[in-house]
Design a protein around this motif. Structure first.
Motif, short mmCIF file in Angstrom:
data_model
loop_
_atom_site.label_atom_id
_atom_site.label_comp_id
_atom_site.label_asym_id
_atom_site.label_seq_id
_atom_site.Cartn_x
_atom_site.Cartn_y
_atom_site.Cartn_z
N LEU A 50 0.83 -1.20 0.00
CA LEU A 50 0.00 0.00 0.00
C LEU A 50 0.87 1.26 0.00
CD1 LEU A 50 -2.72 -0.97 2.64
CD2 LEU A 50 -2.86 -1.16 0.14
N ILE A 54 -1.83 8.31 -0.38
CA ILE A 54 -2.52 8.06 -1.64
C ILE A 54 -2.48 9.27 -2.56
CG2 ILE A 54 -4.79 8.74 -0.80
CD1 ILE A 54 -5.95 6.41 -2.45
N LYS A 132 -8.66 3.05 -4.52
CA LYS A 132 -9.45 3.64 -3.44
C LYS A 132 -10.02 4.95 -3.95
CE LYS A 132 -9.16 5.11 1.40
NZ LYS A 132 -8.26 5.24 2.58
N ASN A 133 -11.34 5.02 -4.05
CA ASN A 133 -11.99 6.20 -4.63
C ASN A 133 -11.47 6.49 -6.03
OD1 ASN A 133 -13.51 6.64 -2.25
ND2 ASN A 133 -11.83 7.81 -1.34
N HIS A 137 -4.18 2.85 -4.87
CA HIS A 137 -3.93 2.85 -3.43
C HIS A 137 -2.80 1.88 -3.06
CE1 HIS A 137 -4.53 2.87 0.81
NE2 HIS A 137 -5.30 1.81 0.90
N ASP A 164 -9.60 -6.13 -6.33
CA ASP A 164 -10.87 -5.50 -5.95
C ASP A 164 -11.39 -6.04 -4.62
OD1 ASP A 164 -10.81 -3.95 -8.22
OD2 ASP A 164 -12.17 -5.24 -9.37
N SER A 167 -9.43 -4.48 -1.98
CA SER A 167 -9.87 -3.09 -1.86
C SER A 167 -11.10 -2.98 -0.98
CB SER A 167 -10.16 -2.50 -3.25
OG SER A 167 -10.65 -1.19 -3.14
N ARG A 168 -12.06 -3.91 -1.18
CA ARG A 168 -13.28 -3.87 -0.37
C ARG A 168 -12.98 -4.13 1.10
NH1 ARG A 168 -15.55 -6.02 -5.15
NH2 ARG A 168 -15.17 -8.18 -4.54
N LEU A 170 -10.16 -3.54 2.64
CA LEU A 170 -9.46 -2.38 3.16
C LEU A 170 -10.43 -1.24 3.46
CD1 LEU A 170 -6.38 -2.45 0.76
CD2 LEU A 170 -6.34 -2.88 3.23
N LEU A 171 -11.46 -1.11 2.62
CA LEU A 171 -12.47 -0.09 2.86
C LEU A 171 -13.24 -0.38 4.14
CD1 LEU A 171 -14.13 2.36 2.02
CD2 LEU A 171 -15.54 0.84 0.59
N ASP A 174 -11.15 0.60 6.97
CA ASP A 174 -11.15 2.07 7.14
C ASP A 174 -12.42 2.51 7.88
OD1 ASP A 174 -8.75 2.31 5.88
OD2 ASP A 174 -9.58 2.96 3.96
#
Length: 346
Positions: A50, A54, A132-133, A137, A164, A167-168, A170-171, A174
């Protein structure tokens, strides 16, 4: 190597739908995905890296790896500096997957040849970007040894789905971290950093239930800083805030780890003492009173000495905690009536 994209996609979807604890380390909540990717693509090693920032990344930090044992707590995470691997970072920043059939000659990965590829006998790499967004990321890195490999479109698509999924997760991590911060803020006094009245009432409710079951005593100490209004009037509210913060730290130094110190508001504080008799609570209050009295608070040219009045008593486990607070408050008033800087038992 041929993979049935439909089959492996369904497996990933099922894994992603499973309930998961994301409150721990990245390694803990990403490792099952990485092991799945390692087995599916038949590679030697899968890892997640990571960006440190970002918006303006300077390096990639290795946060999870199939090479790390499950129970290992990695303290010094490996890092890659942007300035040392410009081609690789430029490729990641583009958001396009790096399908390096021959990692040693591919311009996007050849920078690693002497420092990493040769050392670990890595011949082929497939790195897919974690977004990420909509912004890169990090990256999921699939590394293979042995013969060079031509990455099929299905394998690249699968690796991108893996990114992906990461990513989910990690979200979700967060969001969990944000929720913890909001919860902490809701129960924390902004000025002193101590727990607040809201936390105290919730904590007291739990402790009363626990002490009823254990048959142990629960005691309380209420503290009021003597003549605090005079401090504000003489030195100003900014100095008054300095005094409150310093006083809070003095109290923490004089207490046990298990004791719960909260700020009720203004110059009033409360200590909840688990498994403590009234006699023990009086000893705590006296120790704290003496500690505060001999400590000089310095702020600029000001040297301020404060004293405290304390009300001490045993929490009545059969009544609401607010009743014990009221009785402790009356004891503080009695302490002030007796000349302040003393401890009174209710």
């Amino acid at each position: 190597m041929f993979i049935d994209l439909s089959e492996v996609t369904q497996r990933l979807r099922r894994m992603s739908s499973e309930e998961l604890d994301v409150s721990g380390s990245y390694q803990n909540f990403l490792l099952d995905l990485l092991n799945e990717g390692k087995d599916t693509l038949g590679v030697e090693h899968v890892s997640v890296w990571l960006f440190d920032d970002i918006t303006a990344p300077n390096k990639l930090i290795n946060v999870a790896s199939t090479q790390w044992p499950n129970d290992q707590s990695v303290i010094d995470y490996p890092e890659l500096l942007c300035e040392e691997f410009p081609n690789y970072f430029e490729a990641i920043a583009s958001g396009i997957s790096i399908d390096a059939n021959d990692a040693a000659t591919d311009p996007r990965t050849s920078e690693f040849k002497e420092s990493y590829l040769d050392v670990h006998n890595i011949t082929t790499m497939l790195d897919t970007v974690i977004f990420k967004n909509g912004i890169p990321h990090g990256v999921v890195c699939f590394e293979g040894t042995g013969e060079q490999r031509y990455w099929q479109s299905a394998e690249i698509a699968y690796a991108e789905m893996m990114a992906d999924c990461c990513s989910r997760r990690l979200l979700v991590n967060d969001l969990w971290s944000l929720q913890q911060q909001l919860t902490e803020m809701a129960f924390q006094d902004a000025l002193t950093g101590l727990k607040n009245r809201r936390y105290l009432m919730d904590y007291a409710h739990r402790e009363i239930s626990r002490h009823i079951r254990s048959g142990q005593q629960l005691s309380v100490v209420m503290i009021d800083i003597d003549h605090f209004k005079l401090i504000n009037d003489s030195y100003g509210h900014e100095i008054g805030d300095v005094v409150l913060r310093a006083f809070s730290q003095q109290c923490l130094q004089a207490l046990r780890t298990e004791d719960c110190l909260c700020r009720l508001g203004g110059e009033e504080f409360i200590i909840l003492l688990p498994n403590t008799s009234v006699e023990g609570a009086v000893e705590v209050a006296e120790r704290l009173r003496r500690h505060v009295e001999k400590h000089i608070i310095e702020s600029g040219t000001h040297h301020i000495q404060v004293t405290v009045s304390c009300g001490v008593g045993e929490v009545n486990l059969a009544k609401p905690f607010s009743q014990s607070l009221k009785e402790a408050d009356h004891a503080v008033y009695d302490a002030k009536a007796k000349g302040r800087n003393c401890v009174v038992v209710y």
